[in-house]
Motif scaffolding. Structure first.
Motif, PDB file in Angstrom:
ATOM      1  N   LEU A  59       4.109   8.486   0.561  1.00  0.00           N
ATOM      2  CA  LEU A  59       4.150   7.432  -0.449  1.00  0.00           C
ATOM      3  C   LEU A  59       3.686   6.093   0.105  1.00  0.00           C
ATOM      4  N   ILE A  84       0.256  11.707  -5.709  1.00  0.00           N
ATOM      5  CA  ILE A  84       0.440  10.729  -4.633  1.00  0.00           C
ATOM      6  C   ILE A  84      -0.593   9.615  -4.727  1.00  0.00           C
ATOM      7  N   GLU A  87       0.330   6.546  -6.513  1.00  0.00           N
ATOM      8  CA  GLU A  87       1.291   5.650  -5.859  1.00  0.00           C
ATOM      9  C   GLU A  87       0.718   4.961  -4.627  1.00  0.00           C
TER      10      GLU A  87
END
Ligand code: IMP
Length: 424
Positions: A59, A84, A87
């Motif tokens: 992350l 992912i 983010e």
């Protein structure tokens, strides 16, 4: 600084949370074994994230590497990547061209093998992990680098089908159209993943030379290791520290610190021995308190007390420098907490006891619980640090430290990302 983080029990120790805690925006995170059979959840203010292939710290890390020791389902990888990349926009992703490909045919074989095993079943995740490692070691596997070439995929699938005829004779893959459809689907994944594929060992060796901040995250737990675990109730890869070298190309000698992650109690998914297992209401309460349901399969996990003989064994096997204890908050509601300190005088080697060669008679000590902690209390403790934890909780931590004879450096007392405390 190079850190290696791995689990000392049967998996699901909370390694993801610890990787996330020790990683930062400069970290290169590496996975080196297993595949989507692993799973971890990270809770941030943006929500709950479940990872199976990518390391948990993805992350916020700089780079992630899926090493050659892994078995990778390309479609699952693409799904995780999409999540992912929403983010962490600048995440640099590398996937080893030498990692082996899990196909739908291997998932089918996994399920069939379990049916044939009958009451000898392992309780696998059905993600095709075992059959893909079999393919790797029979040297017939499709490797990630092969996905660029439809002809190679087709030839390898036909070869695998021929060799595994008895296992797949009733499957849809006997039909040529089905097999070629699978080949085309696999080849299509190259459009997305091709740009991430490389010889990851070269990238990693360079990073070592440049003294980059690296974290290697082991999949599963040490007691699921194919050689040193509770065979046959294990996964199909090596999960102990040495697997990092063969699964990534980076020597274990380059690692500065090996962190062994221990859940404050024990859990296990699937079949296999579990000397400190709880049953009935006690088990149900602990399972509910800890949310002990598999991230990968949703199966209820078996739960029990902390097992020191096994921890001593896995701490030694992995040459652990420091311990991280997770889910301490979960035990709070238990009035009397037990810790198994020995398997009785007749057991010389704890792993033999687990393999049925010696009979374990778990001996327990009892410690007082510290009561439930409110979110506000947890927040205060995170701010104030280790010395502000309830005395009874500190007593638990320090008892484990003494019994295993390895310092505890990290303590996790809640689900959310910030609820982790550095002890020393
Ligand atoms: P497989 O890895 O799917 O072949 O499953 C073999 C055994 O390992 C089963 O009992 C699984 O439940 C267990 N297992 C594999 N990976 C994990 C993990 O990451 N956490 C917990 N159990 C696991």
């Amino acid at each position: 600084m190079i850190k290696l983080i791995l689990g000392l029990q049967f998996g699901d120790e909370g390694k993801g949370k610890i990787t996330d805690f020790v990683s930062n925006e400069k970290s290169i995170l590496v996975r080196y074994n297993g595949g989507t059979n692993a799973g971890h959840t990270v809770v941030t203010d943006k929500g709950k994230f479940k990872f199976h292939l990518l390391p948990a710290g993805s992350l916020r890390a700089k780079s992630v590497v899926l090493g050659n020791g892994m078995v990778i389902d390309p479609a699952a990888f693409i799904d995780e990547l999409k999540e992912i990349q929403k983010e962490n926009l600048s995440l640099d992703v590398r996937i080893s061209s030498a990692a082996c490909v899990v196909t739908d045919m291997h998932k089918y074989i996994d399920r069939e093998q379990e049916k044939i095993r009958g009451d000898m079943k392992i309780g696998t995740t059905s993600h095709g992990i075992g059959p893909t490692y079999e393919e790797k070691y029979s040297r017939n596997s499709i490797r990630i680098g092969d996905l660029s070439d439809l002809g190679i995929i087709q030839r390898k699938l036909k070869l695998i089908r021929e060799i595994r005829y008895s296992e797949i004779k009733n499957s849809p893959y006997m039909n040529d159209d089905e097999l070629m459809k699978m080949a085309a689907n696999l080849h299509r994944t190259w459009e997305t993943i091709g740009k991430y594929v490389c010889r990851t060992e070269s990238f990693l060796m360079d990073a070592v030379k440049k003294h980059e901040d690296m974290i290697f995250e082991g999949g599963h737990g040490s007691l699921l290791d194919i050689d040193f675990g509770t065979y046959p109730y294990v996964t199909s890869s090596n999960t102990i520290s040495g697997a990092m070298h063969t699964g990534s190309g980076v020597s274990l000698r380059k690692v500065d610190s090996i962190i062994g992650v221990v859940k404050a109690y024990t859990s296990r998914v699937g079949e296999g021995p579990f000397p400190t297992e709880l049953h009935g209401t006690e088990a149900e309460e602990l399972r509910a308190a800890g949310g002990e349901y598999g991230t990968t399969t949703g199966r209820p996990r078996r739960v029990g007390w902390l097992d020191i003989p096994l921890l001593r064994y896995t701490a030694e096997l992995n040459d652990i420098d420091q311990l991280a204890i997770t889910k301490l908050d979960v035990l709070g509601s238990t009035k009397k907490i037990k810790i198994c300190t020995s398997y009785g005088k007749n057991v010389i080697n704890p792993i033999n006891a687990l393999l049925g060669k010696e009979k374990p008679e778990p001996q327990y000590i009892e410690l007082d619980g510290w009561g439930n902690l409110s979110d506000e209390e947890i927040q205060q403790m995170i701010k104030r640090g280790y010395s502000s934890l309830p005395e009874k909780m500190r007593n638990y931590v320090e008892t484990v430290e003494k019994l295993v004879n390895i310092p505890v450096s990290i303590i996790s007392i809640g689900q959310i990302r910030g609820s982790t405390i550095q002890k020393n």
